[in-house]
Structures are given as structure tokens and as C-alpha cells.
Design an enzyme around this catalytic site. Sequence first.
Site: not given
Length: 458
Positions: A239-240
Site C-alpha cells: 500500500s501507499k
Amino acid sequence: MVVTRFAPSPTGYLHIGGLRTALYSYLWAKRNSGKFLLRIEDTDLKRNSIEAAQAIEEAFKWTGLSYDGEIIYQSQRFDIYKEYVEKLLSEGKAYYCYMSKEELDAMREEQIANKQRPRYNGKYRDFKGTPPVGIEPVVRIKAPLSGEIAFEDGVKGHISFKAEDILDDFIIARSDGTPTYNFTVVVDDALMGITDVIRGDDHLSNTPKQIILYEALGFKIPKFFHVPMINNPQGKKLSKRDGAMDVMEYKNMGFLSEALLNFLVRLGWSHGDQEIFSLNEMIKFFNPHNINASASSYNQQKLEWLNAHYIKNASSKRVWHEALNFGFDIKGNKNAELLADMLRERAKNIVQLVEMTKAILNEPESYEQKAVEKFVTPLSAGYLKDYLLFLKEHGESGDFENITNEFLEKNELKLKDIAQPIRIALTGSSVSPPIFEVMDVIGQKAVLSRLEKFTKFI
Ligand code: GLU
């Protein structure tokens, strides 16, 4: 000839997972002197395909990957898809289904109540009667009712799906006539002459459906390579928070594109224990059959290590050029050139290199408080003042190392007694390249004025 493609759905930017798929496809085509094509899967007209294509082109340009020919936009190919839907209808391989939404829902509910897998019941598969009025039909493919759909995946080996378990007469055209995802992929891959499909293994469950469509359309089935996902270090979906997702963010963080490509090629593929690969070496050695069958794990330290390696080994010109991206023009500024060259030995990224170079190039405006507290004592402050006087008297030769040694000898001191205060005076910080190198670059006048300023400050 090997023809590969990268077929992103427009999300507005190129994702690093996408870049890895693109890189693998690119390398495999190049290795075989084949073609690498780019197709934008923008049939969802609500999204802006031009912007997405620009974002992808920008990222490709930055990384140096290039595609052959023109970009293919699915949004411009509805007529082609329609033609192939009609072909299947006329050959009796697909059919109109007039089931209303209410009827579909009722059928599903009943199946679930009976603990059956929800699926289309085939009501219109061989329908010969008069269609109900007021319903815009969808088009469904006649999928095999029994048997297996099997293929050899170049990464995962033998894959098979039982028709009765998995498959359904799935929809190939919606009631508004627009084709569905799997249908457009197959028509395009076939018409673009794609021989090797390299894509994320999140598409594995689409592949049996696509194989049914290849067969129905009479197209040759390409080879498939389903590449496992990139996970975060904890083994979860990336994820980011684990790193940047947009490829261009890496540029903004001061990564060199060759470091990012090198990082990505090794995420899930290896060639012996080699870690550093030039693009030419990647082309020479990459083979999708050697892609790891299990997921790989994102490792920011490794990326930083590679970046430091490439910054250290890049040409000066390259480094100057990269620094321009951060508004810093090094070229022609002799001191900046020398400093940048010196500092790239220790810079993790170009942003840091620019900051460090600027920090030393200009007289410090402030001093790192912690460093001052730690290294400046009444004693060392006294030494520093003596040192400044000594330099004023003996410093013309500009041989700072010799002069400093003389000073140390005369006062029976060691370099470590004054090194950090000098460093802070010159750079504002307790970390920098060797102080004599810094002195050489900034020169006698700046050395004296910085020491002077600092002795007044403390
Ligand atoms: N458009 C799909 C995606 O972005 C890729 C389709 C494919 O490679 O077959 O995930």
C-alpha cells in the site's frame, strides 16, 4: 516473433507494480528482437484516457522504456468489438439473453438458498421462442458445460479449471452494447498479434474465460505468464504506506530511473546472485520462465542502496542533469561541481545531494542545535578561537590539512578535539564530507568568515 504488450487500465498514474509488468514485457520482447506494444484499457468512458496515457507516457519517458508503434486505445475500438460479438452471434457461439434483473436476482437467491454456486442457469442458451418485450438483451458466450480449461502458465506451471465448477455463460456484451473486459482483452491481444501475455496474477481467474473466447473466436492462444504480486515486508498487499505507488513520485524523491528499474527487475526474478543490472544486461538475461512463482517483498532499503550505488557511479553530467529537476544548476559553478562530486559518495538520493551541496556551498544560516550542544564546550570553543587566529596568520597557502596539523602539534591537540566544531562552523551540521575537502572547495575566504561567524555565535 515475440510480441508482448502492457495493457494498463487508466488510473491516472503508473503504479510501480505496473511498471514491473511493463519492464518484464519490454525486456522479453527486446531479448527476442520482438515488439513491445502499449494498449490503454479505457473502455470505462467516465475516466479520462488522455490524462492516463500522458501519465504513462511520462513515466515511460523517465524510465527510458519505449513501446513500438502507436498506443492502442480500447475506447476507439468499439466497432471492432461489435463486429466480433456479431460474428459469435451469427455462428451460434453466443446468444442474446433476455433475463430481467428481477429474474436474475430471484434465480441467484434460490441458488444460494439451495447452497449452490450462483450462476446463470442457461435459460436463453438454446432459446428459440419469441423474446420478451421491453428488455434490452445482453450477449452471453456459450461456455463449455463440462470438461476442463487448462493451460501451461510460464510462471505457475499447469493450471486447470473445471468447467462446471467455475464457468458460466458469462456476458460478453452488456445491454447497452458495450463489450465486457475479458472480451476486449482477447480481441485486442489476438488482433495485435500478442504471443506472450505477461501480467499480474490477479488476472489468473480471467484466463480460463479468455481461453474460451480465444477458442470461440478461432484465435491462437498466446503464452501466459502470471506474475505474483509485490507484497509489503509483512507479506500483505503493498500500500501507499509501504512506499510510493506512483512511479513519478520516485523521481520526485530523487531516485534515478535505473535504480528503480534494477530494483523492480529483481523483485520476483533473479539471475544467479547478481544484484546490479544495466538495462542491456536485463535484456540479455531476462526470461519470464524464471520469474519466481511466489510473491516478492518490497524492500525500501534495497531500493535506497541501489540508488546510492547508481548515484555514486553516474557521470557528473548525469548528476548535474538530475539536480536540475530540483531547481539546482550545478554546471559551471566550480564549487558546486566539486562538492556534488564529493557528496555523491554519500547521498542516498538526488534531493539529499542537492541539499547537502547547497548547505556547504552557502554560509550556514543556522547551526544544528543538538550538534552545538554536544560538541561545543568552553574548552573546544577556546580551541576554535585559537585555531581561527592561527589560520588568519598562516592560512594563505591554502593547504588546510598541513596548517591544521601544525596548529594541533603546537597546542598538543588531536584533530578530534576540534574537528566537529569546525565542521559545524563550516556546514551548520555535524555530518559532512571530510572537513579538509570542504575547506578546499569553499576556499580560504569562506573558511575564515564561517569560523568567524561561528565563534561569534557561540
Ligand atoms: N488492464 C489490466 C490491468 O490494468 C491488465 C489486463 C491484462 O494485462 O490482461 O490490470
